[in-house]
Scaffold this motif. Structure first.
Motif, mmCIF file in Angstrom:
data_model
loop_
_atom_site.group_PDB
_atom_site.id
_atom_site.type_symbol
_atom_site.label_atom_id
_atom_site.label_comp_id
_atom_site.label_asym_id
_atom_site.label_seq_id
_atom_site.Cartn_x
_atom_site.Cartn_y
_atom_site.Cartn_z
ATOM 1 N N ALA A 47 0.837 -1.209 0.000
ATOM 2 C CA ALA A 47 0.000 0.000 0.000
ATOM 3 C C ALA A 47 0.867 1.252 0.000
ATOM 4 O O ALA A 47 1.905 1.306 0.663
ATOM 5 N N PRO A 48 0.480 2.289 -0.748
ATOM 6 C CA PRO A 48 1.202 3.571 -0.685
ATOM 7 C C PRO A 48 0.974 4.234 0.668
ATOM 8 O O PRO A 48 0.047 3.874 1.408
ATOM 9 N N GLU A 49 1.816 5.194 0.989
ATOM 10 C CA GLU A 49 1.749 5.830 2.315
ATOM 11 C C GLU A 49 0.651 6.881 2.374
ATOM 12 O O GLU A 49 0.582 7.769 1.538
ATOM 13 N N TRP A 50 -0.193 6.747 3.379
ATOM 14 C CA TRP A 50 -1.240 7.737 3.636
ATOM 15 C C TRP A 50 -0.667 8.832 4.534
ATOM 16 O O TRP A 50 0.076 8.544 5.473
ATOM 17 N N ALA A 51 -1.008 10.077 4.248
ATOM 18 C CA ALA A 51 -0.559 11.202 5.076
ATOM 19 C C ALA A 51 -1.571 11.433 6.193
ATOM 20 O O ALA A 51 -2.774 11.528 5.949
ATOM 21 N N VAL A 52 -1.069 11.522 7.416
ATOM 22 C CA VAL A 52 -1.922 11.710 8.600
ATOM 23 C C VAL A 52 -1.410 12.914 9.370
ATOM 24 O O VAL A 52 -0.189 13.119 9.493
ATOM 25 N N ALA A 53 -2.326 13.714 9.895
ATOM 26 C CA ALA A 53 -1.932 14.894 10.677
ATOM 27 C C ALA A 53 -2.934 15.142 11.792
ATOM 28 O O ALA A 53 -4.124 14.830 11.658
ATOM 29 N N ILE A 54 -2.430 15.694 12.894
ATOM 30 C CA ILE A 54 -3.282 16.210 13.970
ATOM 31 C C ILE A 54 -3.127 17.723 13.975
ATOM 32 O O ILE A 54 -1.997 18.242 13.952
ATOM 33 N N CYS A 55 -4.248 18.413 13.995
ATOM 34 C CA CYS A 55 -4.222 19.873 13.892
ATOM 35 C C CYS A 55 -5.113 20.493 14.968
ATOM 36 O O CYS A 55 -6.050 19.862 15.470
ATOM 37 N N ASP A 56 -4.797 21.739 15.306
ATOM 38 C CA ASP A 56 -5.711 22.550 16.095
ATOM 39 C C ASP A 56 -6.043 23.787 15.271
ATOM 40 O O ASP A 56 -5.756 23.833 14.073
ATOM 41 N N HIS A 57 -6.617 24.805 15.880
ATOM 42 C CA HIS A 57 -7.065 25.958 15.111
ATOM 43 C C HIS A 57 -5.894 26.765 14.532
ATOM 44 O O HIS A 57 -6.081 27.590 13.644
ATOM 45 N N ASN A 58 -4.686 26.504 15.021
ATOM 46 C CA ASN A 58 -3.513 27.197 14.499
ATOM 47 C C ASN A 58 -2.820 26.428 13.365
ATOM 48 O O ASN A 58 -1.898 26.942 12.744
ATOM 49 N N GLY A 59 -3.258 25.205 13.108
ATOM 50 C CA GLY A 59 -2.634 24.400 12.063
ATOM 51 C C GLY A 59 -2.114 23.086 12.601
ATOM 52 O O GLY A 59 -2.535 22.606 13.665
ATOM 53 N N GLU A 60 -1.173 22.464 11.873
ATOM 54 C CA GLU A 60 -0.644 21.156 12.245
ATOM 55 C C GLU A 60 0.182 21.224 13.524
ATOM 56 O O GLU A 60 0.991 22.122 13.713
ATOM 57 N N ILE A 61 -0.019 20.237 14.393
ATOM 58 C CA ILE A 61 0.863 20.063 15.544
ATOM 59 C C ILE A 61 1.639 18.745 15.426
ATOM 60 O O ILE A 61 2.603 18.516 16.156
ATOM 61 N N TRP A 62 1.220 17.896 14.477
ATOM 62 C CA TRP A 62 1.936 16.641 14.209
ATOM 63 C C TRP A 62 1.531 16.128 12.845
ATOM 64 O O TRP A 62 0.387 16.328 12.403
ATOM 65 N N ASN A 63 2.476 15.478 12.136
ATOM 66 C CA ASN A 63 2.116 14.766 10.914
ATOM 67 C C ASN A 63 2.962 13.511 10.777
ATOM 68 O O ASN A 63 3.987 13.350 11.460
ATOM 69 N N SER A 64 2.529 12.621 9.925
ATOM 70 C CA SER A 64 3.133 11.292 9.824
ATOM 71 C C SER A 64 4.501 11.299 9.163
ATOM 72 O O SER A 64 5.166 10.257 9.117
ATOM 73 N N TYR A 65 4.954 12.435 8.644
ATOM 74 C CA TYR A 65 6.281 12.510 8.046
ATOM 75 C C TYR A 65 7.369 12.791 9.084
ATOM 76 O O TYR A 65 8.556 12.736 8.776
ATOM 77 N N LYS A 91 -2.157 9.446 -4.041
ATOM 78 C CA LYS A 91 -2.604 9.412 -5.429
ATOM 79 C C LYS A 91 -2.431 8.042 -6.063
ATOM 80 O O LYS A 91 -3.054 7.733 -7.065
ATOM 81 N N GLY A 92 -1.576 7.223 -5.472
ATOM 82 C CA GLY A 92 -1.376 5.887 -6.010
ATOM 83 C C GLY A 92 -2.279 4.836 -5.398
ATOM 84 O O GLY A 92 -2.114 3.635 -5.649
ATOM 85 N N ALA A 93 -3.260 5.258 -4.600
ATOM 86 C CA ALA A 93 -4.133 4.288 -3.930
ATOM 87 C C ALA A 93 -5.036 3.567 -4.927
ATOM 88 O O ALA A 93 -5.445 4.136 -5.939
ATOM 89 N N ARG A 94 -5.330 2.306 -4.637
ATOM 90 C CA ARG A 94 -6.271 1.527 -5.427
ATOM 91 C C ARG A 94 -7.628 1.535 -4.734
ATOM 92 O O ARG A 94 -7.730 1.779 -3.532
ATOM 93 N N TYR A 95 -8.649 1.226 -5.520
ATOM 94 C CA TYR A 95 -10.007 1.227 -4.981
ATOM 95 C C TYR A 95 -10.107 0.240 -3.804
ATOM 96 O O TYR A 95 -9.656 -0.902 -3.888
#
Length: 266
Positions: A47-65, A91-95
């Protein structure tokens, strides 16, 4: 302390290159420590890598990179703060591929967690074509659909829609690449469509729908292809029309199938 979604926690469909969000709230304490775990499938190794992030009202506080699966955030004096989890489909994900993300919150040793799931689905995009060349473009694109990665699942060229066709697939970048050398293909319309928006094109309609007596039509098939004619009579039950050729020296009515003519707009 508790962590809970403030909206719908059901699995969400997501198209390639697009993000979905789940808002959640943390209650209790003055600081929260997050730990994020992601499971992808059905074939995690491929599987290709999915991007994950945790954000608050100011923007990202953590991401999977980042090279860690933990982060911290301060909580207000009230002990409650809103965050959101954002998951972006590659973008490379399959159905049918998915990412299941668990967010664990720890405040003063009190631990709670929530889990969200995103599932990759196909996109429907609109391709602009040269006028009256919709079917030609659709046929050319269909011939290339199985070359290389199979990114195109379906192509729709409604008879009543001039200058556009619908293309369904997963990777919109590769879908665009396959149209580059199709001469009568123009450009993709910004954004995406949905099955609800194009559903009426999928309903079979009688070819006489939209025709009326005295309409000017062009014959698009048969021995008189290319000739202009005027509708004299419509036989809806037989899906036939009687027309009079405009340029004929002797005005003799002929009967043709309704799907062999195209109405000319004024």
């Amino acid at each position: 302390m508790s962590i809970a979604f403030t909206g719908d926690d059901e699995p969400k469909d997501v198209r390639a290159g697009v993000a979905v969000k789940w808002p959640f709230r943390v209650n209790g304490g003055r600081e929260v420590k997050f730990r994020v775990g992601t499971v992808t499938g059905p074939d995690a190794d491929d599987a290709p890598e999915w991007a994950v992030a945790i954000c608050d009202h100011n923007g990202e506080i953590w991401n999977s990179y980042l090279h860690t699966d933990t982060c911290e955030a301060e909580l207000p004096a009230s002990g409650a703060k809103d965050f959101y989890l954002e998951v972006t489909c590659p973008k490379g994900a399959r159905y049918g591929e998915f990412a299941e993300v668990t967010v664990e919150a720890n405040t003063d040793g009190n631990i709670d967690s929530v889990t969200a799931k995103a599932v990759a689905v196909q996109s429907i995009v609109v391709l602009k074509t040269q006028m009256d060349q919709e079917r030609s473009v659709a046929d050319s694109l269909a011939a290339k659909a199985d070359l290389g990665d199979k990114d195109i699942y379906a192509i729709l060229s409604p008879a009543s829609l001039r200058g556009y066709i619908f293309v369904e697939g997963m990777n919109t970048d590769r879908m665009r690449e396959k149209t580059r050398d199709i001469r009568k293909a123009r450009s993709f319309v910004d954004g995406e469509s949905s099955i609800e928006e194009i559903g009426h094109y999928l309903q079979p309609l009688s070819p006489v729908v939209g025709l009326a007596e005295d309409d000017l039509v062009e014959l698009v098939s048969g021995p008189f292809k290319g000739e202009m004619a005027k509708v004299q009579q419509i036989e809806a039950d037989k899906e036939e029309i009687k027309v009079l050729l405009v340029g004929a020296m002797v005005p003799i009515p002929i009967t043709v199938k309704a799907d062999s003519v195209r109405k000319k707009e004024n």
